[in-house]
Design a protein around this motif. Structure first.
Motif, PDB file in Angstrom:
ATOM      1  N   VAL A 152     -31.043   0.610  30.535  1.00 34.03           N
ATOM      2  CA  VAL A 152     -30.599   0.444  29.577  1.00 34.03           C
ATOM      3  C   VAL A 152     -30.992   1.749  28.501  1.00 34.03           C
ATOM      4  O   VAL A 152     -32.300   1.768  28.505  1.00 34.03           O
ATOM      5  CB  VAL A 152     -30.888  -0.691  28.511  1.00 34.03           C
ATOM      6  CG1 VAL A 152     -30.136  -0.843  27.266  1.00 34.03           C
ATOM      7  CG2 VAL A 152     -30.280  -2.015  29.348  1.00 34.03           C
ATOM      8  N   GLU A 153     -30.488   2.746  28.145  1.00 32.96           N
ATOM      9  CA  GLU A 153     -30.927   4.054  27.432  1.00 32.96           C
ATOM     10  C   GLU A 153     -30.433   3.984  26.001  1.00 32.96           C
ATOM     11  O   GLU A 153     -29.357   3.685  25.698  1.00 32.96           O
ATOM     12  CB  GLU A 153     -30.301   5.102  28.193  1.00 32.96           C
ATOM     13  CG  GLU A 153     -31.116   5.472  29.348  1.00 32.96           C
ATOM     14  CD  GLU A 153     -30.483   6.848  29.778  1.00 32.96           C
ATOM     15  OE1 GLU A 153     -31.487   7.524  30.177  1.00 32.96           O
ATOM     16  OE2 GLU A 153     -29.251   7.196  29.647  1.00 32.96           O
ATOM     17  N   TRP A 154     -31.433   4.340  24.859  1.00 36.86           N
ATOM     18  CA  TRP A 154     -30.896   4.818  23.767  1.00 36.86           C
ATOM     19  C   TRP A 154     -31.056   6.364  23.670  1.00 36.86           C
ATOM     20  O   TRP A 154     -32.282   6.936  24.246  1.00 36.86           O
ATOM     21  CB  TRP A 154     -31.759   4.257  22.796  1.00 36.86           C
ATOM     22  CG  TRP A 154     -31.630   4.931  21.309  1.00 36.86           C
ATOM     23  CD1 TRP A 154     -30.631   4.790  20.639  1.00 36.86           C
ATOM     24  CD2 TRP A 154     -32.686   5.534  20.804  1.00 36.86           C
ATOM     25  NE1 TRP A 154     -30.790   5.480  19.284  1.00 36.86           N
ATOM     26  CE2 TRP A 154     -32.176   5.930  19.384  1.00 36.86           C
ATOM     27  CE3 TRP A 154     -34.028   6.275  21.098  1.00 36.86           C
ATOM     28  CZ2 TRP A 154     -32.831   6.854  18.527  1.00 36.86           C
ATOM     29  CZ3 TRP A 154     -34.566   6.907  20.348  1.00 36.86           C
ATOM     30  CH2 TRP A 154     -33.821   7.329  19.080  1.00 36.86           C
ATOM     31  N   ILE A 155     -30.096   7.117  23.330  1.00 41.44           N
ATOM     32  CA  ILE A 155     -30.407   8.598  23.135  1.00 41.44           C
ATOM     33  C   ILE A 155     -30.070   9.136  21.871  1.00 41.44           C
ATOM     34  O   ILE A 155     -28.809   8.756  21.238  1.00 41.44           O
ATOM     35  CB  ILE A 155     -29.253   9.380  24.128  1.00 41.44           C
ATOM     36  CG1 ILE A 155     -29.559   9.000  25.569  1.00 41.44           C
ATOM     37  CG2 ILE A 155     -29.439  11.092  24.006  1.00 41.44           C
ATOM     38  CD1 ILE A 155     -28.445   9.202  26.656  1.00 41.44           C
ATOM     39  N   GLU A 156     -30.884   9.810  21.201  1.00 42.05           N
ATOM     40  CA  GLU A 156     -30.533  10.398  20.034  1.00 42.05           C
ATOM     41  C   GLU A 156     -30.469  12.031  20.071  1.00 42.05           C
ATOM     42  O   GLU A 156     -31.520  12.293  20.523  1.00 42.05           O
ATOM     43  CB  GLU A 156     -31.261  10.111  18.861  1.00 42.05           C
ATOM     44  CG  GLU A 156     -31.073  10.713  17.477  1.00 42.05           C
ATOM     45  CD  GLU A 156     -32.444  10.791  16.436  1.00 42.05           C
ATOM     46  OE1 GLU A 156     -32.346  10.310  15.346  1.00 42.05           O
ATOM     47  OE2 GLU A 156     -33.360  11.087  16.761  1.00 42.05           O
ATOM     48  N   SER A 157     -29.369  12.615  19.521  1.00 37.37           N
ATOM     49  CA  SER A 157     -29.326  14.047  19.652  1.00 37.37           C
ATOM     50  C   SER A 157     -28.939  14.577  18.433  1.00 37.37           C
ATOM     51  O   SER A 157     -28.531  14.099  17.714  1.00 37.37           O
ATOM     52  CB  SER A 157     -28.467  14.677  20.907  1.00 37.37           C
ATOM     53  OG  SER A 157     -27.026  14.162  20.565  1.00 37.37           O
ATOM     54  N   ARG A 158     -29.773  16.014  18.106  1.00 42.40           N
ATOM     55  CA  ARG A 158     -29.522  16.603  16.910  1.00 42.40           C
ATOM     56  C   ARG A 158     -29.268  18.165  17.310  1.00 42.40           C
ATOM     57  O   ARG A 158     -30.065  18.581  18.119  1.00 42.40           O
ATOM     58  CB  ARG A 158     -30.953  16.535  15.829  1.00 42.40           C
ATOM     59  CG  ARG A 158     -30.755  15.273  15.253  1.00 42.40           C
ATOM     60  CD  ARG A 158     -32.065  15.040  14.456  1.00 42.40           C
ATOM     61  NE  ARG A 158     -32.287  13.844  14.109  1.00 42.40           N
ATOM     62  CZ  ARG A 158     -31.933  12.980  12.995  1.00 42.40           C
ATOM     63  NH1 ARG A 158     -31.017  13.671  12.031  1.00 42.40           N
ATOM     64  NH2 ARG A 158     -32.246  11.732  12.779  1.00 42.40           N
ATOM     65  N   ALA A 159     -28.175  18.663  16.749  1.00 43.58           N
ATOM     66  CA  ALA A 159     -27.863  20.122  17.211  1.00 43.58           C
ATOM     67  C   ALA A 159     -27.497  20.755  15.848  1.00 43.58           C
ATOM     68  O   ALA A 159     -26.932  20.286  15.177  1.00 43.58           O
ATOM     69  CB  ALA A 159     -26.908  20.271  18.362  1.00 43.58           C
ATOM     70  N   GLU A 160     -27.887  22.157  16.047  1.00 36.55           N
ATOM     71  CA  GLU A 160     -27.377  22.960  14.801  1.00 36.55           C
ATOM     72  C   GLU A 160     -26.923  24.215  15.555  1.00 36.55           C
ATOM     73  O   GLU A 160     -27.365  24.700  16.712  1.00 36.55           O
ATOM     74  CB  GLU A 160     -28.592  23.407  13.932  1.00 36.55           C
ATOM     75  CG  GLU A 160     -29.253  22.062  13.292  1.00 36.55           C
ATOM     76  CD  GLU A 160     -30.496  22.515  12.286  1.00 36.55           C
ATOM     77  OE1 GLU A 160     -31.139  23.335  12.719  1.00 36.55           O
ATOM     78  OE2 GLU A 160     -30.929  21.756  11.526  1.00 36.55           O
ATOM     79  N   ALA A 161     -26.326  25.014  14.818  1.00 36.13           N
ATOM     80  CA  ALA A 161     -25.627  25.977  15.545  1.00 36.13           C
ATOM     81  C   ALA A 161     -25.377  27.291  14.253  1.00 36.13           C
ATOM     82  O   ALA A 161     -25.070  26.917  13.133  1.00 36.13           O
ATOM     83  CB  ALA A 161     -24.281  25.642  15.704  1.00 36.13           C
ATOM     84  N   THR A 162     -25.485  28.552  14.763  1.00 37.56           N
ATOM     85  CA  THR A 162     -25.116  29.633  13.965  1.00 37.56           C
ATOM     86  C   THR A 162     -23.977  30.347  14.744  1.00 37.56           C
ATOM     87  O   THR A 162     -24.191  30.578  16.108  1.00 37.56           O
ATOM     88  CB  THR A 162     -26.270  30.679  13.930  1.00 37.56           C
ATOM     89  OG1 THR A 162     -27.315  30.020  13.204  1.00 37.56           O
ATOM     90  CG2 THR A 162     -25.860  31.801  12.989  1.00 37.56           C
TER      91      THR A 162
END
Length: 137
Positions: free
Chosen positions: A103-113
């Motif tokens: 059982v997995e919990w994944i949090e991702s945050r990404a930013e782009a230019t």
């Protein structure tokens, strides 16, 4: 490094991917190069990639463990840039000699230019919960 009940792993990556300029593709004999990686950009800028990953796994019993992982990849091509932070927490449980539940919990945050140098203020912030069951024959 691995102790009896604890595993600690880390990895760092730093590399360059050669890209094509629009002039390279205009003179290319093989048209398959147009839609592949390395990709095409006007200045033929190469992509500089870096990434860091760390993983900690605690084996709390013969059947179960907890895992925490952090990843920080970054790609830069000229002024265009994509960065992210990904956190993962997992419970791993051996259900039998032939089965494995995760059982997995994944949090991702990404930013782009973007290619024109403008920062994208929208960003990406996603949470994901997934359940995996592996059956070994």
């Amino acid at each position: 490094y691995q102790w009896r009940r604890l595993l600690l792993a880390a990895q760092y990556y730093d590399g360059t991917s050669k890209n094509y300029s629009t002039a390279d593709v205009a003179t290319a004999i093989d048209p398959r190069r147009v839609n592949t990686t390395p990709f095409i950009n006007a200045g033929g800028e190469d992509t500089e990639s870096t990434a860091f990953m760390a993983l900690l796994n605690w084996q709390f019993s013969r059947r179960g463990s907890l895992t925490a992982r952090y990843e920080n990849p970054e790609d830069t091509t000229g002024v265009a840039q994509l960065t992210s932070d990904v956190w993962t927490a997992a419970l791993n449980w051996r259900t039998s000699d032939h089965g494995w539940l995760q059982v997995e919990w994944i949090e991702s945050r990404a930013e782009a230019t973007s290619e024109n140098g403008f920062f994208n203020p929208a960003g990406i912030c996603d949470d994901l919960v997934q359940v995996n069951y592996k059956l070994h024959w």
